[in-house]
Write a protein that holds these residues in place. Structure first.
Motif, short mmCIF file in Angstrom:
data_model
loop_
_atom_site.label_atom_id
_atom_site.label_comp_id
_atom_site.label_asym_id
_atom_site.label_seq_id
_atom_site.Cartn_x
_atom_site.Cartn_y
_atom_site.Cartn_z
N ALA A 29 0.56 16.09 -12.61
CA ALA A 29 1.46 15.08 -13.19
C ALA A 29 1.53 15.24 -14.70
CB ALA A 29 0.99 13.69 -12.81
N ARG A 30 0.38 15.41 -15.32
CA ARG A 30 0.36 15.55 -16.78
C ARG A 30 0.99 16.86 -17.23
NH1 ARG A 30 -5.55 14.47 -18.81
NH2 ARG A 30 -6.13 15.61 -16.91
N LEU A 31 0.78 17.91 -16.44
CA LEU A 31 1.37 19.21 -16.76
C LEU A 31 2.90 19.14 -16.71
CD1 LEU A 31 1.05 22.26 -17.30
CD2 LEU A 31 0.87 22.58 -14.83
N LEU A 32 3.44 18.55 -15.64
CA LEU A 32 4.89 18.42 -15.51
C LEU A 32 5.47 17.55 -16.63
CD1 LEU A 32 5.13 17.91 -11.64
CD2 LEU A 32 6.00 19.87 -12.91
N ALA A 33 4.79 16.44 -16.91
CA ALA A 33 5.28 15.53 -17.96
C ALA A 33 5.24 16.19 -19.33
CB ALA A 33 4.46 14.24 -17.95
N SER A 34 4.23 17.01 -19.57
CA SER A 34 4.13 17.69 -20.87
C SER A 34 5.23 18.72 -21.06
CB SER A 34 2.76 18.36 -21.01
OG SER A 34 2.64 19.46 -20.11
N ARG A 35 5.84 19.14 -19.93
CA ARG A 35 6.97 20.09 -20.00
C ARG A 35 8.32 19.39 -20.03
NH1 ARG A 35 5.17 25.31 -18.64
NH2 ARG A 35 2.99 25.43 -19.28
N GLY A 36 8.30 18.06 -20.11
CA GLY A 36 9.54 17.32 -20.29
C GLY A 36 10.08 16.60 -19.08
N ALA A 37 9.42 16.73 -17.94
CA ALA A 37 9.89 16.06 -16.73
C ALA A 37 9.43 14.61 -16.71
CB ALA A 37 9.38 16.78 -15.49
N THR A 38 10.18 13.78 -15.99
CA THR A 38 9.72 12.43 -15.68
C THR A 38 8.89 12.51 -14.39
OG1 THR A 38 11.65 11.39 -16.66
CG2 THR A 38 10.45 10.09 -15.02
N VAL A 39 7.76 11.81 -14.37
CA VAL A 39 6.87 11.87 -13.21
C VAL A 39 6.52 10.46 -12.75
CG1 VAL A 39 4.65 12.67 -12.31
CG2 VAL A 39 5.87 14.05 -14.01
N SER A 40 6.63 10.24 -11.45
CA SER A 40 6.10 9.01 -10.83
C SER A 40 4.94 9.42 -9.95
CB SER A 40 7.19 8.31 -10.00
OG SER A 40 8.23 7.84 -10.83
N PHE A 41 3.79 8.84 -10.22
CA PHE A 41 2.56 9.19 -9.50
C PHE A 41 2.18 8.02 -8.61
CE2 PHE A 41 -1.98 9.67 -8.87
CZ PHE A 41 -2.16 11.04 -8.73
N VAL A 42 2.25 8.21 -7.31
CA VAL A 42 1.99 7.14 -6.35
C VAL A 42 0.49 7.01 -6.12
CG1 VAL A 42 2.32 6.37 -3.97
CG2 VAL A 42 4.22 7.41 -5.23
N THR A 43 -0.03 5.80 -6.28
CA THR A 43 -1.46 5.56 -6.11
C THR A 43 -1.68 4.14 -5.59
OG1 THR A 43 -3.62 5.72 -7.21
CG2 THR A 43 -1.78 4.86 -8.52
N THR A 44 -2.91 3.69 -5.62
CA THR A 44 -3.27 2.33 -5.20
C THR A 44 -4.10 1.69 -6.30
OG1 THR A 44 -5.38 2.96 -4.15
CG2 THR A 44 -3.36 3.14 -2.79
N PRO A 45 -4.31 0.39 -6.27
CA PRO A 45 -5.04 -0.27 -7.37
C PRO A 45 -6.43 0.30 -7.63
CG PRO A 45 -3.87 -1.91 -6.08
CD PRO A 45 -3.70 -0.60 -5.35
N VAL A 46 -7.21 0.54 -6.59
CA VAL A 46 -8.57 1.05 -6.78
C VAL A 46 -8.53 2.46 -7.38
CG1 VAL A 46 -10.66 1.82 -5.59
CG2 VAL A 46 -9.64 -0.38 -5.00
N ASN A 47 -7.66 3.30 -6.88
CA ASN A 47 -7.57 4.66 -7.41
C ASN A 47 -7.03 4.66 -8.84
OD1 ASN A 47 -8.40 6.56 -5.19
ND2 ASN A 47 -6.87 5.35 -4.09
N ALA A 48 -6.11 3.75 -9.14
CA ALA A 48 -5.60 3.65 -10.51
C ALA A 48 -6.71 3.24 -11.47
CB ALA A 48 -4.45 2.65 -10.56
N ALA A 49 -7.58 2.34 -11.02
CA ALA A 49 -8.70 1.91 -11.87
C ALA A 49 -9.64 3.07 -12.16
CB ALA A 49 -9.46 0.77 -11.19
N ARG A 50 -9.81 3.96 -11.19
CA ARG A 50 -10.70 5.11 -11.37
C ARG A 50 -10.18 6.07 -12.44
NH1 ARG A 50 -12.62 7.48 -5.53
NH2 ARG A 50 -14.67 6.49 -5.56
N ILE A 51 -8.86 6.21 -12.50
CA ILE A 51 -8.29 7.16 -13.46
C ILE A 51 -7.70 6.45 -14.67
CG2 ILE A 51 -7.82 8.91 -11.70
CD1 ILE A 51 -4.88 7.99 -11.71
N LYS A 52 -8.16 5.22 -14.96
CA LYS A 52 -7.60 4.45 -16.07
C LYS A 52 -7.68 5.20 -17.41
CE LYS A 52 -7.45 -0.16 -18.13
NZ LYS A 52 -7.27 0.35 -19.49
N PRO A 53 -8.79 5.91 -17.70
CA PRO A 53 -8.80 6.65 -18.96
C PRO A 53 -7.66 7.67 -19.04
CG PRO A 53 -11.02 6.46 -18.09
CD PRO A 53 -10.10 5.96 -17.02
N VAL A 54 -7.35 8.30 -17.92
CA VAL A 54 -6.25 9.28 -17.89
C VAL A 54 -4.91 8.57 -18.10
CG1 VAL A 54 -5.03 10.95 -16.46
CG2 VAL A 54 -7.52 10.87 -16.42
N ILE A 55 -4.75 7.44 -17.43
CA ILE A 55 -3.52 6.65 -17.59
C ILE A 55 -3.34 6.22 -19.04
CG2 ILE A 55 -2.37 4.49 -16.94
CD1 ILE A 55 -3.71 4.73 -14.19
#
Length: 442
Positions: A29-55
């Motif tokens: 997701a970050r690689l695609l976005a860094s190349r100019g694409a729009t990205v929607s990353f589907v997740t759930t609340p618990v998984n989103a909390a795990r990757i909060k620093p990345v978000i």
């Protein structure tokens, strides 16, 4: 990277809710976005909390990524609330209900795709998400399948399935030759093709959904698996994009340290300890997010590490460090190895450790992410597979690439309820010494 109408492409990523699948798709997701694409990353609340620093980092960097949280219907599927990833499930008995809960995200995903702007240009969905094929076809959206494991494993599994080679053996521990490979590789039915062997209906749905995909995205790279990628293209007659190692998107120490989950130890503590060690002297022992090692086996690992004389970083999960293990550690092990050991309880920043010059070996469960994280900086491996794709990954590491030695495990461990020893300390120590003789060559 524009579409024909001048709009930026919009990728919708739907990963499997398992650490080994989520982590590389976050990097994608970050690689695609860094190349100019729009990205929607589907997740759930618990998984989103795990990757909060990345978000948070993606937001600060202005990357056009939307993290779309869907509530996982755990209760409706009979899964304990909050268990939104495979590694959080209390037992393998919940694996099937967990798949059923994931399938219930079909309608929320379809509604999101119908309402989101800009319109999705392409969906990239995990191989296990067979149900996304129907959504993509209904909405006329291009869909690529993401294969998280090695191409060697994917190709081998495909060839085994289509050749029906296992029909010629009566015992699940009898070896057969994997057909259609450039190398002679033997495997047993118990060891492969792996994860879906218990649920043939899910396998069939996934394979049917695979046939409707435009192509495949793989977390591997051409130089590593060129023969296997070429054979997979020939077999599927579809586009195959080896875009890995996705882990290499993480360049700085902070991004490496937060990859997958928040570390249970500060990276500066690890770096300070590693800086005090000789180059290529340290052995990392870590078995991924889903393996659960029982007390007697943990103690055997510890005894082997002590006897080897090598400096080591040993990652022990919180659920593994029971009273019996803590008692054993406190009764002399920690004191005797204190000068050359770092024991981490919980989630460890594996990329930070493996990319440090002091590390010269890695005892691994052969998860593909871990293998790629070791290959990238040139760290040789001691292989200890447990289930799923791991035994075929071991074959690739030990027999094809020749960058590791096997500890000798032959039988998968899906249900480690029994507190018994699968590999004795002597065999573990022997593999460590053998790896040491390889010199941690880079």
């Amino acid at each position: 990277m524009d579409n024909v109408n001048g709009a930026k492409p919009h990728f919708v990523l739907v990963p499997l809710m398992a650490q080994g699948h989520m982590i590389p798709m976050v990097d994608m997701a970050r690689l695609l976005a860094s190349r100019g694409a729009t990205v929607s990353f589907v997740t759930t609340p618990v998984n989103a909390a795990r990757i909060k620093p990345v978000i948070d980092d993606a937001s600060r960097a202005g990357l056009p990524i939307r993290f779309v949280e869907f509530k996982l219907p755990c209760k409706e599927a009979g899964v304990p609330e909050g268990c939104e990833s495979f590694d959080l499930l209390p037992s393998v008995d919940f694996y099937r209900p967990f798949f059923e809960a994931i399938c219930m995200l079909r309608e929320p995903l379809k509604l999101f795709l119908q309402e989101t702007t800009p319109r999705a240009s392409c969906m990239i969905t995990d191989y296990c998400h067979w149900w996304t094929s129907e959504v993509a076809q209904e909405l006329n959206i291009v869909r690529l399948v993401f294969h998280g494991p090695s191409c060697f494993f994917i190709l081998s599994s495909r060839n085994i399935h289509h050749s029906k080679v296992y029909e010629s053996v009566a015992d699940e521990h009898e070896s057969v030759v994997v057909p259609g490979l450039p190398q002679r590789i033997e495997i047993t039915r118990a060891q492969a093709p792996g994860w879906f062997s218990r649920w043939e209906d899910i396998r069939q749905k996934a394979m049917e959904a695979e046939r409707t995909a435009t192509g495949f995205v793989m977390n591997t790279f051409q130089e590593l698996e060129s023969e296997h990628v070429a054979l997979y293209i020939e077999s599927t007659k579809k586009m195959v994009l080896p875009i890995g190692p996705l882990s290499l998107y993480n360049k700085d120490t902070k991004s490496k340290a937060t990859r997958g989950n928040k570390s249970s130890i500060e990276e500066h503590q690890i770096l300070s300890w590693l800086d005090s060690m000789e180059p290529r002297s340290v052995l990392l022992v870590s078995f991924g997010s889903m393996v659960r090692t029982r007390p007697l086996q943990l103690i055997e690992v510890g005894c082997a590490l002590e006897a080897s004389g090598r400096p080591f970083v040993w990652v022990v999960k919180e659920v593994e460090k029971c009273a019996e293990v803590e008692k054993w550690m406190s009764e002399g092990f920690e004191e005797r190895t204190r000068a050359r050991s770092l024991i981490i309880t919980g989630w460890a920043p594996q990329m930070v450790i493996l990319s440090h010059g002091a590390v010269g070996g890695f005892v691994t469960h052969c998860g593909w992410n871990s293998i790629l994280e070791a290959i990238s900086p040139g760290v040789p491996m001691i292989t200890w597979p447990h289930f799923a794709d791991q035994f075929l990954n071991e074959k690739l590491v030990v027999e094809v690439l020749r960058i590791g030695v096997a500890v000798g495990i032959k039988v998968p461990v899906f249900r480690p309820e029994e507190d018994k020893v699968e590999v004795e300390r002597g065999a573990i120590e022997s593999a460590i010494v053998s790896d040491g003789r390889r010199g941690g060559r880079r």
